[in-house]
Scaffold this motif. Structure first.
Motif, mmCIF file in Angstrom:
data_model
loop_
_atom_site.group_PDB
_atom_site.id
_atom_site.type_symbol
_atom_site.label_atom_id
_atom_site.label_comp_id
_atom_site.label_asym_id
_atom_site.label_seq_id
_atom_site.Cartn_x
_atom_site.Cartn_y
_atom_site.Cartn_z
ATOM 1 N N ASP A 168 0.839 -1.204 0.000
ATOM 2 C CA ASP A 168 0.000 0.000 0.000
ATOM 3 C C ASP A 168 0.871 1.251 0.000
ATOM 4 O OD1 ASP A 168 -2.291 -1.653 0.245
ATOM 5 O OD2 ASP A 168 -2.099 -1.628 2.438
ATOM 6 N N ALA A 169 1.903 1.238 0.813
ATOM 7 C CA ALA A 169 2.814 2.386 0.897
ATOM 8 C C ALA A 169 3.515 2.618 -0.432
ATOM 9 C CB ALA A 169 3.835 2.158 2.016
ATOM 10 N N ARG A 170 3.922 1.536 -1.089
ATOM 11 C CA ARG A 170 4.573 1.693 -2.404
ATOM 12 C C ARG A 170 3.610 2.265 -3.433
ATOM 13 N NH1 ARG A 170 7.047 -3.242 -0.808
ATOM 14 N NH2 ARG A 170 5.486 -4.404 -1.988
ATOM 15 N N LEU A 171 2.337 1.881 -3.393
ATOM 16 C CA LEU A 171 1.339 2.446 -4.319
ATOM 17 C C LEU A 171 1.175 3.945 -4.087
ATOM 18 C CD1 LEU A 171 -1.423 -0.318 -4.372
ATOM 19 C CD2 LEU A 171 0.061 0.380 -6.264
ATOM 20 N N ILE A 172 1.105 4.346 -2.837
ATOM 21 C CA ILE A 172 1.000 5.771 -2.512
ATOM 22 C C ILE A 172 2.231 6.508 -3.028
ATOM 23 C CG2 ILE A 172 0.995 7.445 -0.609
ATOM 24 C CD1 ILE A 172 -0.637 5.264 0.983
ATOM 25 N N ALA A 173 3.408 5.940 -2.775
ATOM 26 C CA ALA A 173 4.653 6.572 -3.217
ATOM 27 C C ALA A 173 4.713 6.661 -4.739
ATOM 28 C CB ALA A 173 5.855 5.807 -2.679
ATOM 29 N N ARG A 174 4.337 5.590 -5.426
ATOM 30 C CA ARG A 174 4.345 5.611 -6.897
ATOM 31 C C ARG A 174 3.458 6.727 -7.439
ATOM 32 N NH1 ARG A 174 4.163 -0.261 -6.569
ATOM 33 N NH2 ARG A 174 6.181 -1.053 -7.241
ATOM 34 N N ASP A 175 2.299 6.918 -6.813
ATOM 35 C CA ASP A 175 1.373 7.966 -7.242
ATOM 36 C C ASP A 175 2.015 9.349 -7.093
ATOM 37 O OD1 ASP A 175 -1.191 8.962 -8.124
ATOM 38 O OD2 ASP A 175 -1.538 9.552 -6.031
ATOM 39 N N VAL A 176 2.644 9.597 -5.948
ATOM 40 C CA VAL A 176 3.312 10.880 -5.717
ATOM 41 C C VAL A 176 4.459 11.069 -6.708
ATOM 42 C CG1 VAL A 176 4.723 12.200 -4.072
ATOM 43 C CG2 VAL A 176 2.667 11.002 -3.279
ATOM 44 N N LEU A 177 5.269 10.053 -6.879
ATOM 45 C CA LEU A 177 6.419 10.151 -7.785
ATOM 46 C C LEU A 177 5.976 10.374 -9.228
ATOM 47 C CD1 LEU A 177 8.556 7.270 -6.259
ATOM 48 C CD2 LEU A 177 8.894 9.732 -5.942
ATOM 49 N N SER A 178 4.915 9.696 -9.635
ATOM 50 C CA SER A 178 4.389 9.859 -10.987
ATOM 51 C C SER A 178 3.845 11.278 -11.195
ATOM 52 C CB SER A 178 3.285 8.828 -11.229
ATOM 53 O OG SER A 178 2.671 9.046 -12.465
ATOM 54 N N THR A 179 3.116 11.780 -10.220
ATOM 55 C CA THR A 179 2.562 13.135 -10.301
ATOM 56 C C THR A 179 3.652 14.170 -10.476
ATOM 57 O OG1 THR A 179 0.656 12.510 -8.960
ATOM 58 C CG2 THR A 179 1.190 14.856 -9.040
ATOM 59 N N HIS A 180 4.811 13.934 -9.866
ATOM 60 C CA HIS A 180 5.925 14.890 -9.925
ATOM 61 C C HIS A 180 6.979 14.501 -10.963
ATOM 62 C CE1 HIS A 180 4.575 17.387 -6.611
ATOM 63 N NE2 HIS A 180 4.137 16.266 -6.070
ATOM 64 N N HIS A 181 6.659 13.495 -11.798
ATOM 65 C CA HIS A 181 7.528 13.086 -12.901
ATOM 66 C C HIS A 181 8.942 12.718 -12.442
ATOM 67 C CE1 HIS A 181 4.242 14.495 -15.337
ATOM 68 N NE2 HIS A 181 4.320 15.671 -14.751
ATOM 69 N N VAL A 182 9.017 11.981 -11.340
ATOM 70 C CA VAL A 182 10.311 11.516 -10.834
ATOM 71 C C VAL A 182 10.721 10.304 -11.644
ATOM 72 C CG1 VAL A 182 11.521 10.559 -8.839
ATOM 73 C CG2 VAL A 182 9.896 12.441 -8.533
ATOM 74 N N GLY A 183 11.938 10.319 -12.176
ATOM 75 C CA GLY A 183 12.439 9.266 -13.058
ATOM 76 C C GLY A 183 12.787 7.974 -12.352
ATOM 77 N N THR A 184 13.055 6.954 -13.161
ATOM 78 C CA THR A 184 13.248 5.585 -12.690
ATOM 79 C C THR A 184 14.354 5.390 -11.658
ATOM 80 O OG1 THR A 184 12.323 4.694 -14.700
ATOM 81 C CG2 THR A 184 13.693 3.209 -13.412
ATOM 82 N N PRO A 185 15.577 5.852 -11.863
ATOM 83 C CA PRO A 185 16.590 5.514 -10.846
ATOM 84 C C PRO A 185 16.191 6.004 -9.449
ATOM 85 C CG PRO A 185 17.651 6.425 -12.794
ATOM 86 C CD PRO A 185 16.162 6.605 -12.975
ATOM 87 N N LEU A 186 15.743 7.235 -9.346
ATOM 88 C CA LEU A 186 15.362 7.757 -8.034
ATOM 89 C C LEU A 186 14.070 7.106 -7.543
ATOM 90 C CD1 LEU A 186 15.799 9.619 -5.637
ATOM 91 C CD2 LEU A 186 14.551 11.398 -6.888
ATOM 92 N N ALA A 187 13.111 6.891 -8.431
ATOM 93 C CA ALA A 187 11.854 6.260 -8.020
ATOM 94 C C ALA A 187 12.115 4.877 -7.425
ATOM 95 C CB ALA A 187 10.895 6.172 -9.203
ATOM 96 N N ASP A 188 12.997 4.114 -8.046
ATOM 97 C CA ASP A 188 13.327 2.791 -7.502
ATOM 98 C C ASP A 188 13.942 2.901 -6.107
ATOM 99 O OD1 ASP A 188 12.397 1.589 -9.818
ATOM 100 O OD2 ASP A 188 14.399 1.255 -10.664
ATOM 101 N N ASP A 189 14.832 3.870 -5.923
ATOM 102 C CA ASP A 189 15.442 4.078 -4.606
ATOM 103 C C ASP A 189 14.393 4.487 -3.572
ATOM 104 O OD1 ASP A 189 17.938 3.400 -5.561
ATOM 105 O OD2 ASP A 189 18.670 5.472 -5.661
ATOM 106 N N VAL A 190 13.492 5.385 -3.959
ATOM 107 C CA VAL A 190 12.437 5.821 -3.039
ATOM 108 C C VAL A 190 11.571 4.634 -2.635
ATOM 109 C CG1 VAL A 190 10.325 7.208 -2.833
ATOM 110 C CG2 VAL A 190 12.385 8.221 -3.840
#
Length: 125
Positions: A15-37
């Motif tokens: 659930d936490a990863r889904l929330i984080a993915r939504d935030v990261l997607s909204t702010h256009h955070v790229g793959t290397p950092l998104a994976d780390d987050v």
């Protein structure tokens, strides 16, 4: 403090990863950092579940130049480094969080603790 903490009794890692993915997607955070987050989210949430009775608040937000992950739980015990003492299991997730994050903060009060990890955006993120 940006955003509103999400009261999240029973929050699971997925659930936490889904929330984080939504935030990261909204702010256009790229793959290397998104994976780390997402890895930091998983480690902090699983540690709160395993060692502190579960997550009480959870947030992910973007700042100029960085992403912040914040996890609160009901325990005042701070994370410990791995292998202290040798017979004591665990600590490797906390070590991993500190290697990935540029900075971590721990705040404690009578209700428990909050850990915030900050991960910097790089030009390619």
């Amino acid at each position: 403090m940006p955003g509103t903490p999400r009261r999240t009794p029973g929050l699971r890692c997925e659930d936490a990863r889904l929330i984080a993915r939504d935030v990261l997607s909204t702010h256009h955070v790229g793959t290397p950092l998104a994976d780390d987050v997402l890895l930091v989210v998983s480690e902090l949430v699983s540690n709160a579940i395993r060692h502190a009775g579960g997550v009480t608040d959870f947030r992910v937000w973007c700042l100029p130049g960085s992403v912040a992950v914040e996890v609160s739980d009901g325990s005042t015990l701070r994370p410990s480094p791995p292998g202290t003492p040798v017979e004591s299991p665990g600590g490797f997730g906390w070590l991993l969080v500190n290697r990935i994050a540029d900075r971590t903060e721990i705040r404690s009060d009578h209700a428990g603790k909050t850990i915030t990890a900050f991960l910097s955006l790089t030009p390619e993120d």
